[in-house]
Design a protein around this motif. Sequence first.
Motif, PDB file in Angstrom:
ATOM      1  N   GLY A  82      -9.573  -9.930 -33.439  1.00 26.05           N
ATOM      2  CA  GLY A  82      -8.578 -10.496 -32.531  1.00 26.05           C
ATOM      3  C   GLY A  82      -9.036 -10.199 -31.113  1.00 26.05           C
ATOM      4  O   GLY A  82      -9.467  -9.078 -30.820  1.00 26.05           O
ATOM      5  N   GLU A  83      -8.960 -11.193 -30.244  1.00 27.01           N
ATOM      6  CA  GLU A  83      -9.450 -11.019 -28.872  1.00 27.01           C
ATOM      7  C   GLU A  83      -8.318 -10.556 -27.961  1.00 27.01           C
ATOM      8  O   GLU A  83      -7.187 -11.031 -28.068  1.00 27.01           O
ATOM      9  CB  GLU A  83     -10.072 -12.334 -28.393  1.00 27.01           C
ATOM     10  N   LEU A  84      -8.641  -9.647 -27.056  1.00 24.64           N
ATOM     11  CA  LEU A  84      -7.610  -8.999 -26.242  1.00 24.64           C
ATOM     12  C   LEU A  84      -7.326  -9.709 -24.927  1.00 24.64           C
ATOM     13  O   LEU A  84      -6.253  -9.545 -24.349  1.00 24.64           O
ATOM     14  CB  LEU A  84      -8.064  -7.568 -25.896  1.00 24.64           C
ATOM     15  N   ALA A 104      -3.418 -18.417 -22.058  1.00 25.15           N
ATOM     16  CA  ALA A 104      -3.515 -19.865 -22.258  1.00 25.15           C
ATOM     17  C   ALA A 104      -4.664 -20.220 -23.204  1.00 25.15           C
ATOM     18  O   ALA A 104      -5.061 -21.377 -23.302  1.00 25.15           O
ATOM     19  CB  ALA A 104      -3.695 -20.565 -20.913  1.00 25.15           C
ATOM     20  N   CYS A 105      -5.186 -19.205 -23.890  1.00 24.06           N
ATOM     21  CA  CYS A 105      -6.171 -19.480 -24.947  1.00 24.06           C
ATOM     22  C   CYS A 105      -5.644 -18.921 -26.261  1.00 24.06           C
ATOM     23  O   CYS A 105      -6.328 -18.902 -27.274  1.00 24.06           O
ATOM     24  CB  CYS A 105      -7.535 -18.884 -24.603  1.00 24.06           C
ATOM     25  N   GLY A 106      -4.401 -18.422 -26.235  1.00 26.32           N
ATOM     26  CA  GLY A 106      -3.769 -17.971 -27.464  1.00 26.32           C
ATOM     27  C   GLY A 106      -4.369 -16.720 -28.084  1.00 26.32           C
ATOM     28  O   GLY A 106      -4.214 -16.486 -29.280  1.00 26.32           O
ATOM     29  N   HIS A 107      -5.026 -15.886 -27.293  1.00 25.50           N
ATOM     30  CA  HIS A 107      -5.599 -14.659 -27.872  1.00 25.50           C
ATOM     31  C   HIS A 107      -4.507 -13.696 -28.332  1.00 25.50           C
ATOM     32  O   HIS A 107      -4.727 -12.898 -29.240  1.00 25.50           O
ATOM     33  CB  HIS A 107      -6.545 -13.976 -26.881  1.00 25.50           C
ATOM     34  N   ASN A 108      -3.325 -13.786 -27.707  1.00 27.94           N
ATOM     35  CA  ASN A 108      -2.192 -12.980 -28.193  1.00 27.94           C
ATOM     36  C   ASN A 108      -1.856 -13.352 -29.640  1.00 27.94           C
ATOM     37  O   ASN A 108      -1.483 -12.495 -30.446  1.00 27.94           O
ATOM     38  CB  ASN A 108      -0.965 -13.176 -27.278  1.00 27.94           C
ATOM     39  N   ALA A 141     -12.802  -9.050 -23.671  1.00 25.55           N
ATOM     40  CA  ALA A 141     -13.614  -9.948 -22.832  1.00 25.55           C
ATOM     41  C   ALA A 141     -14.310 -11.088 -23.556  1.00 25.55           C
ATOM     42  O   ALA A 141     -15.531 -11.122 -23.623  1.00 25.55           O
ATOM     43  CB  ALA A 141     -14.652  -9.108 -22.074  1.00 25.55           C
ATOM     44  N   GLU A 142     -13.531 -12.028 -24.085  1.00 28.47           N
ATOM     45  CA  GLU A 142     -14.182 -13.207 -24.656  1.00 28.47           C
ATOM     46  C   GLU A 142     -14.420 -14.273 -23.597  1.00 28.47           C
ATOM     47  O   GLU A 142     -15.387 -15.015 -23.648  1.00 28.47           O
ATOM     48  CB  GLU A 142     -13.341 -13.816 -25.786  1.00 28.47           C
ATOM     49  N   GLU A 143     -13.499 -14.367 -22.643  1.00 31.04           N
ATOM     50  CA  GLU A 143     -13.641 -15.389 -21.604  1.00 31.04           C
ATOM     51  C   GLU A 143     -14.744 -14.960 -20.639  1.00 31.04           C
ATOM     52  O   GLU A 143     -14.761 -13.824 -20.181  1.00 31.04           O
ATOM     53  CB  GLU A 143     -12.314 -15.557 -20.844  1.00 31.04           C
ATOM     54  N   PHE A 144     -15.650 -15.878 -20.337  1.00 25.16           N
ATOM     55  CA  PHE A 144     -16.810 -15.564 -19.490  1.00 25.16           C
ATOM     56  C   PHE A 144     -16.433 -15.801 -18.027  1.00 25.16           C
ATOM     57  O   PHE A 144     -16.781 -16.813 -17.427  1.00 25.16           O
ATOM     58  CB  PHE A 144     -17.974 -16.469 -19.918  1.00 25.16           C
ATOM     59  N   MET A 183      -9.706 -16.527 -35.857  1.00 26.46           N
ATOM     60  CA  MET A 183      -9.183 -17.878 -35.655  1.00 26.46           C
ATOM     61  C   MET A 183      -8.936 -18.103 -34.165  1.00 26.46           C
ATOM     62  O   MET A 183      -8.867 -17.160 -33.387  1.00 26.46           O
ATOM     63  CB  MET A 183      -7.869 -18.078 -36.432  1.00 26.46           C
ATOM     64  N   HIS A 184      -8.856 -19.346 -33.771  1.00 34.82           N
ATOM     65  CA  HIS A 184      -8.380 -19.712 -32.443  1.00 34.82           C
ATOM     66  C   HIS A 184      -7.218 -20.694 -32.634  1.00 34.82           C
ATOM     67  O   HIS A 184      -7.169 -21.410 -33.638  1.00 34.82           O
ATOM     68  CB  HIS A 184      -9.480 -20.402 -31.629  1.00 34.82           C
ATOM     69  N   SER A 185      -6.329 -20.729 -31.680  1.00 37.01           N
ATOM     70  CA  SER A 185      -5.273 -21.731 -31.675  1.00 37.01           C
ATOM     71  C   SER A 185      -5.781 -22.970 -30.959  1.00 37.01           C
ATOM     72  O   SER A 185      -6.611 -22.880 -30.057  1.00 37.01           O
ATOM     73  CB  SER A 185      -4.046 -21.207 -30.939  1.00 37.01           C
TER      74      SER A 185
END
Length: 434
Positions: A82-84, A104-108, A141-144, A183-185
């Motif tokens: 799961g991404e934070l 806004a990328c649904g990582h929550n 830190a998934e978003e670059f 997964m991603h939303s």
Amino acid sequence: MQKDEIKKKIIEVINDNRSKIIEIIEEIYKTPELGYKEEKTTSIIAKAFSDLEINFKEHENLTGINALLKMENPGPTIAVLGELDAVICTEHPDADPETKAVHACGHNIQLGVMYGVAAAFKKAGVESELAGTLNFIATPAEEFIELEFRDELRESGKINYFGGKQELIKRGSFDDVDISIMMHSLDLGQKKALIAPEGNGFVGKKIKFIGKESHAGSAPEKGINALNAAVLAMNNINAQRETFAEKDRVRVHPIITKGGDIVNIVPADVRMESYVRARNIEAIKSANKKVDRSLKAAAMAVGADVKITDIPGYLPLLNNEGLDLILKSNLLNLVEKEEITVGGDFTGSFDFGDVSHLMPALHPFFGGVSGDLHTRDFKTKADEDAYILPIKALAMTIVDLLYNNAAEAKKVINDFQPLLKKKEYLSLMDEFAK
Ligand SMILES: [Zn+2]
């Protein structure tokens, strides 16, 4: 116990846990934090795991946790990620007023799904029927983004890479992992799930043209115009586009981030940034060579210098057919056949792509949200589809993998030929970081 009975128990626990899952997802939504700064988010997820009485470890000098849940019999290790981090989206109504961060990328949702899967296996009392270990990893830190900030972290030795999964691979978090799942939303319209998406990888670039300043009115002939070099570079890059093969899905999108200092001086310091994206590593390398050629030729034409700094981006996202098929068979028990899309062509990038080069990896998209990712419109539309369905589908997939002495998991692992071993991966990262 029959496999169907195990799945039934798992589904019951997930249903019972519904309000807790939603509570966690909403709490994290209200606490958006950017990459490598996800301290509060780490505490929320840590507390959730400690309430479940699952032991966890915080990553050393890094946000995020990992938690092992062992089944009774030994077997392969499956990581559930799961991404934070949140993204910056100033226009989003729920953006943090100070940092502009918002989920806004649904990582929550990913974190809630990871929690939901953990709770299901912890509480269902099915450990004795399964073989293997679940490894829950909350990754930073998934978003670059915030490249300057991450550059500082790197220079001070706190991180090696801008992407959280890259960093965790380097540090050994995936050394004992055999299969990874996340997964991603995504706004899927009337559909509820998309399996087997492909995604682009990329290399990031920082470019500096160095010219010579001179009075732009009285002595332009004495200057070297670095802005002219940048304009030529843009045109040179555009001239490469017809050489990019359709199948490679190349995307090059440079911007000028600094065009000069003041208008009456010939610009001597002009900066650009770009990504070079493509569907496979060779195509990224080849397109990147053409971009470098374009930049150097532009500098040469006006007699300027150019300094090019490449930053390793993410690798293309690869599918695993075996895992996709198991997920699909479980989805068919949860939704209508028409609500599942198979295959998707994504020219954006995910750092899970790096993981998919090292081991069998499963990365479906689930609906229940509306609006494009990273935009002001992104929001949850239906809790059941967005939060609960992914937990059920992924948990049932894990049951299939670990049942019968983990026969299915072992088959997936044996059938898999990694495109890179960890050592080769790290040297590729070095090669990209020129
Ligand atoms: Zn994301």
